[in-house]
Design an enzyme around this catalytic site. Sequence first.
Site, PDB file in Angstrom:
ATOM      1  CG  ASN A   1      33.251 -82.165  55.988  1.00  0.00           C
ATOM      2  OD1 ASN A   1      33.771 -81.408  56.048  1.00  0.00           O
ATOM      3  ND2 ASN A   1      33.702 -83.521  55.526  1.00  0.00           N
TER       4      ASN A   1
ATOM      5  CB  CYS B   1      38.187 -77.746  59.033  1.00  0.00           C
ATOM      6  SG  CYS B   1      37.388 -76.181  58.443  1.00  0.00           S
ATOM      7  N   GLY B   2      41.036 -75.940  58.256  1.00  0.00           N
ATOM      8  CA  GLY B   2      41.992 -74.932  58.795  1.00  0.00           C
ATOM      9  C   GLY B   2      41.118 -73.844  59.555  1.00  0.00           C
TER      10      GLY B   2
ATOM     11  NE  ARG C   1      37.676 -85.217  51.563  1.00  0.00           N
ATOM     12  CZ  ARG C   1      38.605 -85.877  52.087  1.00  0.00           C
ATOM     13  NH1 ARG C   1      38.913 -86.794  51.334  1.00  0.00           N
ATOM     14  NH2 ARG C   1      39.253 -85.609  53.068  1.00  0.00           N
TER      15      ARG C   1
ATOM     16  CB  CYS D   1      38.974 -73.875  51.817  1.00  0.00           C
ATOM     17  SG  CYS D   1      39.378 -75.746  52.557  1.00  0.00           S
TER      18      CYS D   1
END
EC number: 5.1.1.7
Length: 249
Positions: free
Chosen positions: A60, A69-70, A183, A192
């Site tokens: 992140n 993470c898609g 997050r 997301c």
Amino acid sequence: MKFYKYCASGNDFVITNADRKEDRSSLAKELCNRYEGIGADGFIVILPHEKYDFEWEFYNNDGSRAAMCGNGSRAAAHFAHHINKINPSMIFLTGAGVIKAKVNQDKVEVSLGKIKSVQNTFEKLGKTWQLCDTGVPHLVHFCQSLDEFDTMLCQKMRQKYNANVNFVKILDENHLKVRTYERGVEDETLACGTGMGACFYLAFLNKKVQNKVKITPKSGEEMGFAYKNEELFFEGKVKYCFEANYNFS
């Protein structure tokens, strides 16, 4: 270090092939800084793997590691095919397990696999929530209007449950709109993938939508989601932005 900038449905990423054992957490914070670095939601490091087409490490923009993470997985697949010349149908390893991806020019479909877990609904801060793990944990609230989205409330829920927070509005049985507080970014993001996947799966589980839908995130870029053979699939466009060299401190 040579890096590549990618965008996928409103999320942006810095991607590189691993060529040294630098402090990748610190590097992620430096690269992803939108004022003093390149600027991105996440940093993706591509590593070789003996069994799969590749392995990744995902960071992140605050330097923390994330299992999945898609939209990052779609960007990584696009990079692996177009830059690293891997076959368009590929399998790679993430912290959440094995991911299957198919690249068709600028469209990338990814399977998030089986849903990891779903918890019962509960009430908190005046709203009804459900927790769903699509590789990373997501709190989902079905709302009448996306204007209900409240950043301060999302911060409280994120801190209490250590999860991403999603508000979803069902437009009809084939179309959803979603807003997500992420997050690691610690703010609302334009999209997301795993969050939209969680919203879709819970809506499908509760028989509110069909097994194939369109979802519109805050970016406005529509994505396709489907649930088949107990696997969650989603597809959307990926954009290669640019490549350059970065001298990090």
